[in-house]
Design a protein around this motif. Structure first.
Motif, PDB file in Angstrom:
ATOM      1  N   ALA A 365       0.636   7.465  -8.629  1.00 51.23           N
ATOM      2  CA  ALA A 365       0.150   6.206  -8.065  1.00 51.23           C
ATOM      3  C   ALA A 365      -0.476   5.349  -9.159  1.00 51.23           C
ATOM      4  O   ALA A 365      -0.232   4.136  -9.236  1.00 51.23           O
ATOM      5  CB  ALA A 365      -0.863   6.479  -6.954  1.00 51.23           C
ATOM      6  N   GLU A 369       1.161   1.723 -10.390  1.00 50.32           N
ATOM      7  CA  GLU A 369       0.351   0.512 -10.229  1.00 50.32           C
ATOM      8  C   GLU A 369       0.134  -0.191 -11.566  1.00 50.32           C
ATOM      9  O   GLU A 369       0.161  -1.424 -11.635  1.00 50.32           O
ATOM     10  CB  GLU A 369      -0.985   0.871  -9.590  1.00 50.32           C
ATOM     11  CG  GLU A 369      -0.875   1.196  -8.102  1.00 50.32           C
ATOM     12  CD  GLU A 369      -2.148   1.771  -7.530  1.00 50.32           C
ATOM     13  OE1 GLU A 369      -3.075   2.064  -8.320  1.00 50.32           O
ATOM     14  OE2 GLU A 369      -2.225   1.949  -6.299  1.00 50.32           O
ATOM     15  N   THR A 374       3.475  -1.667  -8.173  1.00 52.44           N
ATOM     16  CA  THR A 374       3.784  -1.328  -6.782  1.00 52.44           C
ATOM     17  C   THR A 374       4.099   0.154  -6.670  1.00 52.44           C
ATOM     18  O   THR A 374       4.548   0.777  -7.642  1.00 52.44           O
ATOM     19  CB  THR A 374       4.983  -2.147  -6.254  1.00 52.44           C
ATOM     20  OG1 THR A 374       5.283  -1.743  -4.919  1.00 52.44           O
ATOM     21  CG2 THR A 374       6.216  -1.940  -7.125  1.00 52.44           C
ATOM     22  N   LEU A 375       3.860   0.728  -5.480  1.00 54.75           N
ATOM     23  CA  LEU A 375       4.212   2.127  -5.230  1.00 54.75           C
ATOM     24  C   LEU A 375       5.574   2.255  -4.571  1.00 54.75           C
ATOM     25  O   LEU A 375       6.031   3.364  -4.292  1.00 54.75           O
ATOM     26  CB  LEU A 375       3.153   2.788  -4.342  1.00 54.75           C
ATOM     27  CG  LEU A 375       1.732   2.864  -4.915  1.00 54.75           C
ATOM     28  CD1 LEU A 375       0.833   3.660  -3.989  1.00 54.75           C
ATOM     29  CD2 LEU A 375       1.723   3.481  -6.306  1.00 54.75           C
ATOM     30  N   LYS A 376       6.227   1.118  -4.323  1.00 54.87           N
ATOM     31  CA  LYS A 376       7.552   1.129  -3.718  1.00 54.87           C
ATOM     32  C   LYS A 376       8.549   0.496  -4.672  1.00 54.87           C
ATOM     33  O   LYS A 376       8.378  -0.653  -5.085  1.00 54.87           O
ATOM     34  CB  LYS A 376       7.546   0.386  -2.377  1.00 54.87           C
ATOM     35  CG  LYS A 376       6.662   1.049  -1.323  1.00 54.87           C
ATOM     36  CD  LYS A 376       6.688   0.281  -0.013  1.00 54.87           C
ATOM     37  CE  LYS A 376       5.811   0.960   1.043  1.00 54.87           C
ATOM     38  NZ  LYS A 376       5.818   0.235   2.331  1.00 54.87           N
ATOM     39  N   ASP A 385       9.411   5.374  -2.135  1.00 52.86           N
ATOM     40  CA  ASP A 385       8.007   5.124  -1.810  1.00 52.86           C
ATOM     41  C   ASP A 385       7.129   6.260  -2.333  1.00 52.86           C
ATOM     42  O   ASP A 385       7.236   7.404  -1.881  1.00 52.86           O
ATOM     43  CB  ASP A 385       7.856   4.988  -0.290  1.00 52.86           C
ATOM     44  CG  ASP A 385       6.459   4.534   0.120  1.00 52.86           C
ATOM     45  OD1 ASP A 385       5.584   4.414  -0.761  1.00 52.86           O
ATOM     46  OD2 ASP A 385       6.252   4.299   1.328  1.00 52.86           O
ATOM     47  N   THR A 387       3.836   6.276  -2.101  1.00 55.91           N
ATOM     48  CA  THR A 387       2.533   6.227  -1.440  1.00 55.91           C
ATOM     49  C   THR A 387       2.111   7.633  -0.989  1.00 55.91           C
ATOM     50  O   THR A 387       2.847   8.293  -0.255  1.00 55.91           O
ATOM     51  CB  THR A 387       2.585   5.304  -0.213  1.00 55.91           C
ATOM     52  OG1 THR A 387       3.032   4.006  -0.611  1.00 55.91           O
ATOM     53  CG2 THR A 387       1.213   5.184   0.424  1.00 55.91           C
TER      54      THR A 387
END
Length: 570
Positions: A365, A369, A374-376, A385, A387
């Motif tokens: 993560a 970031e 983004t995590l996607k 994904d 997340t």
């Protein structure tokens, strides 16, 4: 073309002009200068503007419109709308972004309604340089002469900027010199003052220039889109010159490694270095490269993993260690394998594999970031994904789901397993060891559907000679692999710290090697001796940097994320 460039080089030397000077003072990198005066609009920033079409030009994907407001402030609009006419008024809605450094409206469509001021948008994202003097160096990637002026672009790793030479400003002699001796691909230094053109492009008005290195070969045709993969991989310098995507990939890779180190350092891990030349090839299941040391009169192996040395440091009292570096495995080359590759391997005393799963979620993560924001991600057309929490699934549960066979079948029915491998068209199924058969069947039937980040946990002991026996099942070990988009990205386990058990596992590996498994591990007596001094409960993990960069950059081959991949001789 090359002959003409060589003649220019010879002429320069006749005139006692050094085409390869020792030094040139630059004020900054091009990208830093641009960032000082330009702000990129947020991703997906949609606006509606109105103005007069001063020019309409056909492009490969539609039309480019130079749109001007009442104050004669211009912006470029890229659209697929047909029938646009010069000097007509239009309202466009689209995404505000930068195209070749210019603030532009992209994906624009004709629209109606309230509009924003072109001037206000320019003032928000493009500040005016006021008597800002710069000295920049870069490679000439575009040139066009317009009578008594020359426009061009120079580029470095961080960006590209327009240059503008006026005959009246640099003088007849220097202007003639530029036209006669400066070619595409040459590296030049320019000194001058920043200004913006009518279309808003940040430009250096050149007061003085110097040739810094003559390019004796023409840049590839259509240099801004070099596609020949043979050239790209064998002559990476041309790829970096020609392809912005290649530059972005390796800048992202550098940032990823920097953020990785920060993450470990901030959590009490110590970065260490262990031998690359090792007397015993162990620490992973792989075929090693071998060399010979003349003075020591002994065979040495390029390391296949730093694992056993890092665990010696845990024994020595280092509670958390990591190493980021190259490993070497004498295996085939394909889109996910290179003979040398980059891994980070880390160990934490007093942890088990459950702690590592949580830590890995936090690590990924953080990295996503900080590098892509983004995590996607989109990888090969599918959204990935990251997340937390990530999915967990047991090794034999996956195999049962895919084959209908349970753990008992895979661990205790070797003839049935061989028959299954035959049905699955697994190469050399009749010669593979029991462990290899299980591994190959799993790769064949289970990994292809693991697209979302998934912890595959609780592996068979027969596949994991360095992992601790599972606390609830003596036929398993506390191990996981993180698989993303079908790729193994991380491998981790609660570490085996019982020296007697470790010796037995090494003995089993020796038997595997005698049965023909070239990748089985060798016995390491000193490592066992280290364990006999006592290693605390420990968990360790290795993460493949190359495959992670592939996923972050939506790249389908490892050669695109390694600067100098190995290839067959031409």
């Amino acid at each position: 073309m090359e002959e003409a460039r060589l003649k220019k080089l010879q002429e320069l030397r006749k005139r006692n002009i050094n085409p390869y000077p020792y030094k040139f003072e630059v004020t900054d990198f091009i990208g830093s200068v641009r960032r000082k005066f330009e702000t990129d609009p947020p991703e997906g920033f949609k606006v509606r503007i109105r103005g007069k079409a001063k020019r309409v030009s056909k492009t490969e994907e539609g039309y480019m419109v130079r749109l001007s407001d009442e104050e004669n402030v211009e912006i470029l609009v890229f659209t697929r709308e047909e029938g646009l006419k010069q000097n007509e008024e239009y309202t466009f809605e689209g995404l505000l972004s930068r195209v070749e450094g210019k603030l532009s409206l992209t994906q624009a469509v004709l629209s109606e309604g309230d509009t924003e001021s072109i001037r206000a948008l320019k003032e928000r994202f493009d500040s005016e340089p006021k008597e800002e003097k710069v000295s920049l160096g870069g490679r000439v990637v575009a040139l066009r002469t317009m009578g008594k002026a020359v426009f061009g672009h120079i580029q470095d790793l961080t960006g590209k900027i327009q240059i503008y030479l006026k005959k009246d400003l640099v003088g007849d002699e220097r202007f003639s010199f530029f036209n006669e001796f400066i070619d595409l691909g040459d590296i030049v230094g320019v000194e001058g003052e920043l200004f913006r053109t009518q279309t808003g492009e940040l430009t250096v008005e050149v007061h003085n220039f110097q040739l810094l290195a003559k390019c004796l070969h023409p840049l590839p045709e259509k240099w801004h889109g070099l596609k020949d993969v043979e050239v790209r991989y064998r002559q990476r310098y041309l790829d970096l010159i020609a392809n912005p995507d290649a530059r972005r990939t390796f800048l992202l890779r550098s940032k990823l490694i920097s953020e990785l180190r920060k993450f470990f350092d901030d959590r009490g891990f110590i970065e260490v270095e262990t031998p690359i030349l090792q007397p015993i090839a162990s620490g992973a299941n792989a075929k090693p490269f071998m060399t010979y040391h003349n003075y020591l009169e002994m065979n040495l192996y390029l390391r296949i993993a730093p694992e056993l040395y890092l665990k010696r440091l845990i024994v020595g009292g280092f509670p958390r260690v990591y190493e980021l570096g190259r490993n070497f495995r004498n295996e085939g080359v394909d889109r996910t394998h290179n003979p040398e590759f980059t891994m980070v391997e880390f160990y934490a005393a007093y942890w088990d594999y459950n702690d590592l799963m949580k830590f890995t979620e936090e690590l990924f993560a953080h990295l996503l970031e900080r590098t892509v924001g983004t995590l996607k991600l989109i990888y090969e057309g599918k959204e990935i994904d990251f997340t937390p929490p990530l999915r967990k699934v047991r090794y034999f549960d996956l195999l049962k789901e895919k084959t209908g066979r349970d753990k008992e079948f895979f661990l205790h029915n070797l003839s049935g397993l061989r028959e299954l491998a035959k049905e699955l068209d697994i190469t050399n199924y009749d010669k593979l060891t029991h462990a290899k058969l299980i591994d190959k069947v799993f790769e064949k039937v289970a990994e292809e559907d693991l697209i979302q980040p998934t912890f595959v946990i609780d592996f068979p002991k027969i596949l994991s000679p360095l992992a601790k026996t599972h606390r609830e099942d003596s036929e398993l070990v506390e191990r996981f692999e993180l698989i993303v988009a079908t790729y193994e990205v991380a491998n981790a386990y609660t570490e085996l710290n019982d020296p007697a058990d470790q010796r037995e596992r090494f003995v089993e590996q020796i038997k595997e090697k005698e049965m023909g498994d070239e990748e089985a591990m060798a016995m390491d007596e000193d490592f066992i001796r280290a364990l006999e001094y006592g290693m605390p409960p420990t968990a360790g993990e290795g993460i493949g940097i190359d495959r992670l960069v592939m996923i972050l950059t939506n790249t389908d081959t490892i050669r695109d994320v390694i600067l100098f991949p190995h290839m067959r001789p031409q």
